[in-house]
Scaffold this active site. Structure first.
Site, short mmCIF file in Angstrom:
data_model
loop_
_atom_site.label_atom_id
_atom_site.label_comp_id
_atom_site.label_asym_id
_atom_site.label_seq_id
_atom_site.Cartn_x
_atom_site.Cartn_y
_atom_site.Cartn_z
N ALA A 107 99.91 19.18 24.52
CA ALA A 107 100.76 18.95 23.35
C ALA A 107 99.93 18.56 22.13
O ALA A 107 100.19 19.02 21.01
CB ALA A 107 101.79 17.87 23.66
N GLU A 123 91.45 11.54 21.23
CA GLU A 123 91.43 11.91 22.65
C GLU A 123 90.53 10.96 23.41
O GLU A 123 89.38 10.72 23.02
CB GLU A 123 90.94 13.35 22.81
CG GLU A 123 90.55 13.76 24.22
CD GLU A 123 91.64 13.50 25.25
OE1 GLU A 123 91.30 13.08 26.37
OE2 GLU A 123 92.83 13.70 24.94
N ALA A 124 91.05 10.41 24.51
CA ALA A 124 90.30 9.43 25.29
C ALA A 124 89.14 10.05 26.04
O ALA A 124 88.16 9.36 26.37
CB ALA A 124 91.24 8.72 26.28
N HIS A 174 103.15 17.41 38.36
CA HIS A 174 104.06 17.72 37.26
C HIS A 174 104.89 16.49 36.87
O HIS A 174 106.11 16.58 36.75
CB HIS A 174 105.03 18.85 37.66
CG HIS A 174 104.36 20.10 38.10
ND1 HIS A 174 104.94 21.00 38.99
CD2 HIS A 174 103.15 20.64 37.79
CE1 HIS A 174 104.13 22.01 39.20
NE2 HIS A 174 103.03 21.82 38.48
#
Length: 506
Positions: A18, A38-39, A445
């Site tokens: 996303a 972003e980690a 999921h």
């Protein structure tokens, strides 16, 4: 290095599926300054195996994954691995590359909590926007960043399984990825010219040279910052130093079902009792944060074959079926996937063979995500509560019976098939149920921890805005009120495309 109090219009937390979509789409407007946090690492620092389609089973044990595990599950008494991607591209860089929308009927329940304009037909333009579908099937996209198609040369043993399914009376679907059909067929894959195509490849790479987009990797978001009830920025850490970034318009959480809920809770947004028990000051009571966690469990039937199974050329799981566990079920609720390797099983090692995976696609079981402290480096407690509802077990039992019928078909007879797990000693309902409950795996999921809707347990409204707060949205798998009947990555892309449009028009 990012300076203190750097200012942007929009901050996107999380560079997974996303986040890559959002960063790319929002930065198309050169007047909008976008920060993507972003980690994990950049794509250049991810393991080489990320690009190799058949190597994905090894990626869960690399730095490209967070290495999450659930709490011991009541069904089995054991922890369950729940891999999720860490690094640009997120889980699209480590998943099995299945690209399927799920049947349209599985989106109907999204309105039960009040989510407005999120039915399948509402999402269809955004599904189409993501893809260039090589098949050219009805309702598919023709100009999107993702190039998706079935495997050009499926493994011979998987083709035999497909023939066996048709022989057993199941429909051979034309486009099982499109959301309009039931039956068995080769599924679309995110593989282009023999290599994985992640969200970072398809969306972010083309945007990285834009001067209005700033991407910071190895940057773990610590907490959200507020002025009154308005989210104004993010505090994050890079290399032991703490930084602050300010957002003039909005902060968007795209850190996934685990990461987005975890950050809200660390910021004091969530169920009051949970926050107090974790020693976190309550900033904004919101009882639904971290609740409604659910996932697709998968039971595996493992087969040994006398005939040698050819080496994998693609992602191992190239053909699947979407069907109903009972004739009166409202829409398909069961997936059967054919896998060209024998997955590890508890009965006996298998060197040559294949697997038939069975998964309830619309599970009723629900669990939770909780935190133990405000420490951003402390892992959350994950409890998907697999098989808490008996209906999920019954769905798996139906799938196992169907899978066994396929394995007994004449199409597979020449392969010399022998069931190893659970084995033909498991013939009664109780023994098969026990096997499924004890020896399942996650299908990876997870959804639902920031569920979308308009009722008191919803976390975000139909415009993805966090309820009761301003300047803060969530746009990832966490907002799905219930899981669709698919491997969820295609749906996450569509949610992000719609979120980008909502942000552009806000």
């Amino acid at each position: 290095m990012t300076s203190e109090h750097a200012a942007y219009d929009v901050i996107v937390v999380g560079g997974g599926t996303a986040g890559c979509v959002l960063a790319s789409r929002l930065s198309e407007d050169r007047e909008v300054r976008v920060l993507l946090l972003e980690a994990g690492t950049s794509t250049a620092s991810l393991p080489d195996a990320v690009t190799e389609p058949s190597a994905w089973p090894r990626l869960a044990a690399t730095p490209a994954s967070w290495g999450d595990r659930t709490v011991p599950q009541r069904a089995s008494g054991a922890q369950v691995g729940l891999p999720r991607g860490r690094g640009l591209g997120g889980s699209s860089a480590i998943n099995a590359m299945v690209f399927a929308r799920g049947h349209r009927s599985s989106y109907d329940s999204w309105s039960e909590h009040g989510a407005k304009r999120w039915a399948f037909d509402d999402l269809l333009p955004y599904f189409q926007r993501t893809e260039t579908a090589v098949s050219g099937a009805e309702s598919r996209g023709t100009a999107g960043p993702l190039v998706v198609s079935p495997a050009s040369r499926p493994n011979d043993v998987l083709l035999a399984c497909l023939d066996g399914a048709v022989e057993a009376g199941h429909r051979h679907a034309h486009d099982i990825s499109g959301g309009l059909e039931e039956g068995f067929a080769a599924v679309d894959l995110n593989i282009v010219d023999g290599r994985r195509q992640s969200a970072a490849d398809a969306y972010l790479a083309q945007a990285l040279d834009r001067p209005n987009l700033h991407v910071v990797t190895d940057a773990l978001a610590h907490r959200l910052l507020f002025s009154g009830k308005r989210c104004t920025g993010v505090e994050y850490g890079v290399g032991g130093r703490v930084h602050t970034a300010r957002a003039g318009r909005e902060v968007v959480l795209a850190a996934g079902t685990i990461g987005s809920a975890h950050l809200l809770l660390r910021s004091g947004i969530g169920p009051e009792d949970d926050l107090r028990q974790a020693g976190v000051d309550v900033f904004h009571p919101l009882p639904g944060v971290g609740r409604n966690l659910h996932d697709h469990p998968r039971a595996n039937l493992v087969y040994r074959t006398r005939r040698q199974v050819p080496p994998a050329r693609n992602n191992h799981g190239e053909i699947l079926g979407l069907l109903r566990s009972t004739p009166d079920t409202e829409g398909p609720d069961l997936q059967i996937i054919f896998i060209d390797i024998p997955v590890p099983n508890p009965i006996a090692p298998v060197e040559n063979g294949f697997t038939i995976g069975v998964s309830p696609m619309r599970p009723g079981s629900r669990g939770s995500l909780r935190i133990t402290s405000a420490d951003p480096y402390a892992a959350p407690l994950l409890d998907p509560n697999y098989f808490a509802e008996e209906e999920d077990v019954r769905t798996v039992l139906s799938g196992i019976a169907t899978a066994r019928g396929i394995a007994r078909s004449s199409s597979l007879a020449e392969w010399g098939v022998e069931e190893v797990g659970p084995g033909l000693g498991a013939v009664d309902e109780q023994s098969i149920s026990d096997y499924a409950r004890r020896h399942f795996s996650s299908y990876c999921h997870p959804v639902g921890t920031c569920a979308m809707g308009e009722d008191e347990v919803s976390v975000v409204d139909s415009e993805l805005r966090v309820r009761g707060l301003d300047g803060l949205r969530v746009a990832d798998a966490s907002v799905m009120p219930s899981i669709p009947s698919n491997n969820i990555n295609a749906t996450v892309y569509a949610i992000a495309e719609r979120a980008a449009e909502l942000l552009r028009h806000s």
